[in-house]
Write a protein that holds these residues in place. Structure first.
Motif, PDB file in Angstrom:
ATOM      1  N   THR A 123       2.506  15.611  13.081  1.00 56.17           N
ATOM      2  CA  THR A 123       3.630  16.216  12.510  1.00 56.17           C
ATOM      3  C   THR A 123       2.977  16.988  11.114  1.00 56.17           C
ATOM      4  OG1 THR A 123       4.319  14.375  11.064  1.00 56.17           O
ATOM      5  CG2 THR A 123       5.128  14.825  13.289  1.00 56.17           C
ATOM      6  N   GLY A 124       1.960  16.281  10.316  1.00 56.48           N
ATOM      7  CA  GLY A 124       1.501  16.882   8.960  1.00 56.48           C
ATOM      8  C   GLY A 124       2.415  16.642   8.117  1.00 56.48           C
ATOM      9  N   ASP A 125       3.499  15.714   8.324  1.00 57.31           N
ATOM     10  CA  ASP A 125       4.562  15.392   7.161  1.00 57.31           C
ATOM     11  C   ASP A 125       4.142  14.626   6.019  1.00 57.31           C
ATOM     12  OD1 ASP A 125       7.276  15.291   9.596  1.00 57.31           O
ATOM     13  OD2 ASP A 125       6.355  16.979   8.685  1.00 57.31           O
ATOM     14  N   TYR A 126       2.796  13.872   6.210  1.00 58.10           N
ATOM     15  CA  TYR A 126       2.545  12.959   5.253  1.00 58.10           C
ATOM     16  C   TYR A 126       1.070  12.863   4.668  1.00 58.10           C
ATOM     17  CZ  TYR A 126       6.870  10.942   7.223  1.00 58.10           C
ATOM     18  OH  TYR A 126       7.829  10.496   7.731  1.00 58.10           O
ATOM     19  N   ASP A 127       0.826  12.656   3.429  1.00 61.51           N
ATOM     20  CA  ASP A 127      -0.342  12.796   2.663  1.00 61.51           C
ATOM     21  C   ASP A 127      -1.222  11.387   3.143  1.00 61.51           C
ATOM     22  OD1 ASP A 127       1.190  13.836  -0.238  1.00 61.51           O
ATOM     23  OD2 ASP A 127       0.117  14.978   1.247  1.00 61.51           O
ATOM     24  N   LEU A 128      -0.416  10.336   3.299  1.00 62.02           N
ATOM     25  CA  LEU A 128      -0.950   8.998   3.657  1.00 62.02           C
ATOM     26  C   LEU A 128       0.034   8.420   4.731  1.00 62.02           C
ATOM     27  CD1 LEU A 128      -3.108   6.908   3.430  1.00 62.02           C
ATOM     28  CD2 LEU A 128      -1.822   5.853   1.529  1.00 62.02           C
ATOM     29  N   ILE A 129      -0.801   7.948   5.852  1.00 69.03           N
ATOM     30  CA  ILE A 129      -0.028   6.902   6.799  1.00 69.03           C
ATOM     31  C   ILE A 129      -0.604   5.717   6.948  1.00 69.03           C
ATOM     32  CG2 ILE A 129       0.431   6.698   9.193  1.00 69.03           C
ATOM     33  CD1 ILE A 129       0.035   9.787   9.448  1.00 69.03           C
ATOM     34  N   LEU A 175       0.941  -1.345  -0.043  1.00 71.06           N
ATOM     35  CA  LEU A 175      -0.011   0.043   0.050  1.00 71.06           C
ATOM     36  C   LEU A 175       0.995   1.256  -0.244  1.00 71.06           C
ATOM     37  CD1 LEU A 175      -2.839  -0.976   2.554  1.00 71.06           C
ATOM     38  CD2 LEU A 175      -3.283  -0.458   0.173  1.00 71.06           C
ATOM     39  N   GLY A 176       1.891   1.072   0.706  1.00 73.19           N
ATOM     40  CA  GLY A 176       2.897   2.188   0.917  1.00 73.19           C
ATOM     41  C   GLY A 176       3.380   2.485  -0.354  1.00 73.19           C
ATOM     42  N   VAL A 177       3.993   1.553  -1.114  1.00 67.72           N
ATOM     43  CA  VAL A 177       4.645   1.577  -2.449  1.00 67.72           C
ATOM     44  C   VAL A 177       3.702   2.168  -3.386  1.00 67.72           C
ATOM     45  CG1 VAL A 177       5.432   0.157  -4.437  1.00 67.72           C
ATOM     46  CG2 VAL A 177       6.136  -0.363  -1.952  1.00 67.72           C
ATOM     47  N   ARG A 178       2.483   1.566  -3.578  1.00 64.79           N
ATOM     48  CA  ARG A 178       1.530   1.882  -4.498  1.00 64.79           C
ATOM     49  C   ARG A 178       1.239   3.618  -4.241  1.00 64.79           C
ATOM     50  NH1 ARG A 178      -0.493   1.363  -9.500  1.00 64.79           N
ATOM     51  NH2 ARG A 178      -2.725   2.197  -9.632  1.00 64.79           N
ATOM     52  N   SER A 179       0.876   3.919  -3.046  1.00 63.29           N
ATOM     53  CA  SER A 179       0.674   5.234  -2.568  1.00 63.29           C
ATOM     54  C   SER A 179       1.513   6.419  -2.846  1.00 63.29           C
ATOM     55  CB  SER A 179       0.360   5.507  -0.988  1.00 63.29           C
ATOM     56  OG  SER A 179       0.300   6.846  -0.668  1.00 63.29           O
ATOM     57  N   ALA A 180       3.181   6.000  -2.938  1.00 66.69           N
ATOM     58  CA  ALA A 180       4.013   6.753  -3.140  1.00 66.69           C
ATOM     59  C   ALA A 180       4.245   6.850  -4.665  1.00 66.69           C
ATOM     60  CB  ALA A 180       5.369   6.210  -2.529  1.00 66.69           C
ATOM     61  N   TRP A 181       3.851   5.557  -5.362  1.00 69.28           N
ATOM     62  CA  TRP A 181       3.639   5.693  -6.895  1.00 69.28           C
ATOM     63  C   TRP A 181       2.820   6.556  -7.472  1.00 69.28           C
ATOM     64  CZ3 TRP A 181       1.164   3.399 -11.237  1.00 69.28           C
ATOM     65  CH2 TRP A 181       2.099   3.005 -12.366  1.00 69.28           C
ATOM     66  N   LEU A 182       1.722   6.786  -6.686  1.00 69.89           N
ATOM     67  CA  LEU A 182       0.501   7.750  -7.273  1.00 69.89           C
ATOM     68  C   LEU A 182       0.880   9.277  -6.772  1.00 69.89           C
ATOM     69  CD1 LEU A 182      -2.475   5.350  -6.402  1.00 69.89           C
ATOM     70  CD2 LEU A 182      -1.715   5.814  -8.565  1.00 69.89           C
ATOM     71  N   GLY A 183       1.766   9.250  -6.174  1.00 70.23           N
ATOM     72  CA  GLY A 183       1.919  10.799  -5.874  1.00 70.23           C
ATOM     73  C   GLY A 183       1.956  11.460  -4.388  1.00 70.23           C
ATOM     74  N   LYS A 184       1.586  10.474  -3.512  1.00 70.02           N
ATOM     75  CA  LYS A 184       1.431  10.848  -2.179  1.00 70.02           C
ATOM     76  C   LYS A 184       2.710  10.751  -1.111  1.00 70.02           C
ATOM     77  CE  LYS A 184      -3.255  10.541  -0.912  1.00 70.02           C
ATOM     78  NZ  LYS A 184      -4.248   9.978   0.070  1.00 70.02           N
ATOM     79  N   LYS A 185       2.871  11.559  -0.407  1.00 68.94           N
ATOM     80  CA  LYS A 185       3.891  11.579   0.742  1.00 68.94           C
ATOM     81  C   LYS A 185       3.548  10.528   1.795  1.00 68.94           C
ATOM     82  CE  LYS A 185       4.059  16.017   1.515  1.00 68.94           C
ATOM     83  NZ  LYS A 185       4.284  17.336   2.191  1.00 68.94           N
ATOM     84  N   THR A 186       4.098   9.300   1.653  1.00 68.37           N
ATOM     85  CA  THR A 186       3.417   8.172   2.152  1.00 68.37           C
ATOM     86  C   THR A 186       4.561   7.718   3.400  1.00 68.37           C
ATOM     87  OG1 THR A 186       2.674   7.621   0.166  1.00 68.37           O
ATOM     88  CG2 THR A 186       2.525   5.766   2.063  1.00 68.37           C
ATOM     89  N   VAL A 187       3.965   7.200   4.623  1.00 63.08           N
ATOM     90  CA  VAL A 187       4.905   6.641   5.457  1.00 63.08           C
ATOM     91  C   VAL A 187       3.972   5.232   6.063  1.00 63.08           C
ATOM     92  CG1 VAL A 187       3.783   7.787   7.296  1.00 63.08           C
ATOM     93  CG2 VAL A 187       6.231   6.722   7.662  1.00 63.08           C
ATOM     94  N   VAL A 188       4.878   4.132   5.924  1.00 64.64           N
ATOM     95  CA  VAL A 188       4.436   2.981   6.448  1.00 64.64           C
ATOM     96  C   VAL A 188       4.711   2.789   7.788  1.00 64.64           C
ATOM     97  CG1 VAL A 188       4.173   0.385   6.396  1.00 64.64           C
ATOM     98  CG2 VAL A 188       4.353   1.809   4.208  1.00 64.64           C
ATOM     99  N   VAL A 189       3.966   2.463   8.920  1.00 63.98           N
ATOM    100  CA  VAL A 189       4.467   2.091  10.368  1.00 63.98           C
ATOM    101  C   VAL A 189       4.092   0.991  10.779  1.00 63.98           C
ATOM    102  CG1 VAL A 189       4.134   3.058  12.766  1.00 63.98           C
ATOM    103  CG2 VAL A 189       3.608   4.663  10.647  1.00 63.98           C
ATOM    104  N   THR A 190       5.100   0.170  10.923  1.00 64.76           N
ATOM    105  CA  THR A 190       4.856  -1.262  11.567  1.00 64.76           C
ATOM    106  C   THR A 190       5.406  -1.341  12.983  1.00 64.76           C
ATOM    107  OG1 THR A 190       4.982  -3.460  10.970  1.00 64.76           O
ATOM    108  CG2 THR A 190       7.021  -2.243  10.556  1.00 64.76           C
ATOM    109  N   MET A 191       4.635  -2.148  13.770  1.00 68.32           N
ATOM    110  CA  MET A 191       5.001  -2.428  15.298  1.00 68.32           C
ATOM    111  C   MET A 191       5.634  -3.721  15.290  1.00 68.32           C
ATOM    112  SD  MET A 191       3.907   0.371  16.610  1.00 68.32           S
ATOM    113  CE  MET A 191       4.178   0.301  18.364  1.00 68.32           C
ATOM    114  N   ASP A 192       5.660  -4.396  14.265  1.00 68.22           N
ATOM    115  CA  ASP A 192       6.040  -5.764  14.250  1.00 68.22           C
ATOM    116  C   ASP A 192       7.109  -6.226  14.663  1.00 68.22           C
ATOM    117  OD1 ASP A 192       4.293  -8.319  12.329  1.00 68.22           O
ATOM    118  OD2 ASP A 192       6.182  -8.741  13.127  1.00 68.22           O
ATOM    119  N   PRO A 193       7.371  -6.863  15.781  1.00 68.76           N
ATOM    120  CA  PRO A 193       8.546  -7.128  16.577  1.00 68.76           C
ATOM    121  C   PRO A 193       9.641  -8.244  15.778  1.00 68.76           C
ATOM    122  CG  PRO A 193       6.745  -8.367  17.535  1.00 68.76           C
ATOM    123  CD  PRO A 193       6.094  -7.605  16.705  1.00 68.76           C
ATOM    124  N   ALA A 194       8.970  -8.784  14.938  1.00 68.93           N
ATOM    125  CA  ALA A 194       9.655  -9.827  14.001  1.00 68.93           C
ATOM    126  C   ALA A 194      10.442  -9.214  12.870  1.00 68.93           C
ATOM    127  CB  ALA A 194       9.067 -10.753  13.207  1.00 68.93           C
TER     128      ALA A 194
END
Lengths: 369, 303
Positions: A148-154, A30-49
């Motif tokens: 922070t307002g840094d991103y279009d999509l989180i 989703l992050g990749v696609r969003s960035a590809w479409l033009g959005k400032k994107t960040v992916v946040v994961t808590m996953d310990p592995a």
């Protein structure tokens, strides 16, 4: 509604699901696609592995945002027919312990109180291996990033949970701790106004837990009592954020016999909380493969059986009106690079991958940019 | 990471599966429920009084104990029930127990205090174990399952002295004993579950160094000798184009993935994926797996 629609319409997408469904990979896609479409994107994961690190081909994903845009641009060059991404992509894997400590430090009125909380053995227990804290801290971090307002999509990849709903209940549960009526008794143990019943109950607790524990408990709650105002304000803001029209919840799942029931349960809970449901992303599907009837050996039997089961799930979803935003194919190997994520994201535009999409090099042709 | 060779490995997987109390753990989605039920069924079929335990299954009534066959019971272990039972056992006097349990603050602490949940669930299981020849526990997935053992240890240290501390210590002593308890870790032949299995093994080894886990690889895609090795160009494209290609790649992928266990000299047994049988449900798969456990593990060990 497709995942592309969700990407375009929302500011926050939260993926939920049990373990083993490909949630983290999908979040990364989703992050990749969003960035590809033009959005400032960040992916946040808590996953310990460190699965996101694997999915992105990175080894040291950290608590601070890592800029993946240069790597993304390189990856796009390897996909025939793909143009360069128009947006940016960052990734964060918050350190839960650090996040919780930051949280306490920010909320405590003085550093002395913050230290007192953090040195307390109960607090230390609280932040070790405690699954509930993970869920709550994910939301705290989300809130901080939104502000922070840094991103279009989180894109928030939640910790995998057999009980996906634990994630949604986490704030409420913690909030109750700060209910003054309850905390009062732990803050003022020597208070002679304690009712006999309460005094007796505390006495029993003390006899069960042994010397020392009760002191720690009183000390802990007295210190935590100081942070309640800040915490309650945070909680209110987080709850309002989750209810907002800019936030959408996605359920990621795979076609098993329990799937539909799990989805229904999840949707009901979202509804109770007044959160918005984008739809289901059905992952690891095999329907895109053509299996000839004449093939009767065991592998083909299994494959056909899996496809049949999948059709039932899709029929059931359709029948019960549960929105399906994507039907994603099972990959024939693990996804471990940004190029792979481009492949995963191919189904986001139309909702699924068809046979004619499977060109020799795997890329789609003539897609409008 | 602890080298498997320095710690004593289980005599055999079959021996591990024959112990009184078995914990079945692994990443979410690997089939712990089905495999643990199959193991329980296998024991029950040989006439042993067996209990299968689910941890807070939301689809069954909380605390339900159901007889599902001759010699076989299913328990849906639930924390509130377990907590109340435990309080009753420790406090003794019924009126005081009720006072304690009804107190708003105690109710809150029981529910919200981190680790209590996990501790009472494990405590209930530990308490029940001697009522049965075999108890097989379907653990929550990796981190959550591990938290149950970790909480026991944490609380044992937090409550220095007192009845809960003593019980926690006794529980830990039992879990550490290879004559009483077996740890079984399940994985499917995919990168992450296999890796998590190794991590879980490491964590458990720190807690119980003399009682190492047994490994089972589940849902192995059926092999067919008529299928060749796939062409080596699949790095470029993660998607298969035909059913045949998918099967070839999958077989090859699973074998490659299992190398992570091979490299660590982990001995493991394999269970094959059961073709989904429409309308047959969970019991069908459980029975099929029980047969596999019998033929692939138990029978082979007896030779």
């Amino acid at each position: 509604m497709t995942l592309d629609d969700s990407i375009k319409n929302k500011k926050v997408l939260i993926t939920c699901g049990t373990g083993g469904v490909g949630k983290t990979t999908l979040s990364a896609a989703l992050g990749v696609r969003s960035a590809w479409l033009g959005k400032k994107t960040v992916v946040v994961t808590m996953d310990p592995a460190k699965r996101l690190a694997t999915a992105l081909g990175l080894k040291n994903l950290g608590d601070h945002p890592t800029d993946l845009t240069p790597l993304l641009i390189e990856a796009a060059k390897k996909i025939p027919g793909a143009r360069a991404p128009l947006g940016t992509l960052a990734a964060i894997m918050p350190d839960t312990r650090r996040t919780f400590e930051t949280f306490v430090r920010e909320l405590a009125p003085t550093p002395v109180i913050a230290d007192r909380v953090m040195r307390n053995p109960i607090f230390q227990l609280f932040t070790k291996e405690f699954s509930g804290a993970n869920e709550y801290m994910a939301l705290e971090r989300l809130d901080a990033i939104v502000r922070t307002g840094d991103y279009d999509l989180i894109v928030l990849d939640t910790p995998p949970s057999r009980n996906t709903l634990a994630f949604l209940d986490a704030p409420q549960l913690l909030a109750r701790f700060f209910e003054e009526r309850l905390i009062r008794w732990l803050v003022l143990p020597a208070n002679k106004l304690l009712a006999t019943g309460m005094r007796k109950a505390l006495g029993i607790l003390e006899s069960l837990t042994g010397a020392g524990f009760m002191t720690h408990l009183f000390d802990f709650t007295a210190a935590l009592f100081e942070v309640r105002t800040g915490f309650t304000a945070n909680l209110k803001r987080i709850t309002e954020l989750l209810k907002s029209k800019d936030v959408g919840f996605l359920m990621v799942t795979t076609p098993t016999p329990e799937t539909v029931e799990e989805i229904r349960h999840f949707v009901d809970t979202l509804h109770d909380h007044q959160f918005r449901f984008e739809g289901v992303a059905l992952n690891r599907t095999l329907g895109y493969l053509e299996v000839e009837e004449k093939e009767r050996s065991q592998p083909y039997l299994v494959l056909r059986g899996l496809q049949k089961r999948e059709r039932h799930v899709l029929e059931e979803l359709s029948r019960t009106g549960i929105p399906l935003c994507a039907k994603l194919p099972e990959m024939a190997r693990d996804v471990h690079s940004l190029e792979d994520l481009f492949h995963v994201a191919m189904a986001f535009e139309t909702g699924s991958l068809d046979q004619h999409d499977l060109r020799p090099n795997g890329a789609r042709s003539s897609k409008p940019t | 990471m602890i080298d498997l060779k320095t710690g004593p490995a289980p005599n055999s997987i079959a021996e591990t599966l024959s112990r009184n109390l078995i914990f079945v753990g692994g990443k979410g989605g690997v089939g712990k429920t089905v495999v643990s039920q199959a193991l329980a069924l296998l024991h029950a079929q040989s006439g042993k009084k067996t209990l299968w335990v689910a941890i807070e299954d939301p689809t069954r009534p909380p605390g339900e104990l159901k007889k599902t066959g001759p010699s076989l019971w299913h328990l849906n272990c639930e924390a509130t029930h377990a907590f109340e039972e435990y309080a009753g056992l420790k406090i003794g006097i019924s009126a005081l127990t009720q006072l304690f349990l009804k107190n708003k603050l105690m109710r809150y602490l029981a529910q919200a205090a981190p680790g209590i949940h996990e501790l009472v669930l494990l405590g209930k299981i530990w308490h029940e174990r001697l009522q049965y020849d075999h108890v097989v526990v379907d653990m929550p997935s990796t981190g959550y399952g591990l938290a149950m053992f970790q909480s026991t240890e944490n609380f044992s240290r937090l409550f220095r002295g007192g009845p809960i501390h003593r019980d926690a210590e006794a529980m830990l002593a039992t879990f550490a004993d290879p004559k009483q308890v077996g740890q079984v870790i399940i994985a499917i032949p995919e990168e992450m579950p296999l890796q998590e299995a190794l991590e879980l093994d490491d964590y458990l080894a720190k807690l119980f160094p003399k009682n190492r886990a047994a490994f089972i690889a589940n849902k192995i895609f059926p092999h067919s000798s008529s299928i060749r090795e796939p062409a080596n160009d699949w790095e470029k494209n993660p998607l298969a184009r035909t059913a045949k290609e998918y099967i070839e790649r999958r077989q090859r992928l699973e074998a490659d993935n299992l190398k992570t266990w091979e490299e660590r000299s982990i001995p493991w047994k394999e269970l094959e994926m059961v073709p989904p049988n429409e309308g047959a449900g969970l019991e069908f798969v459980v029975r099929a797996l029980a047969e596999q456990l019998q033929s692939r593990i138990v029978d082979r060990a007896l030779k």
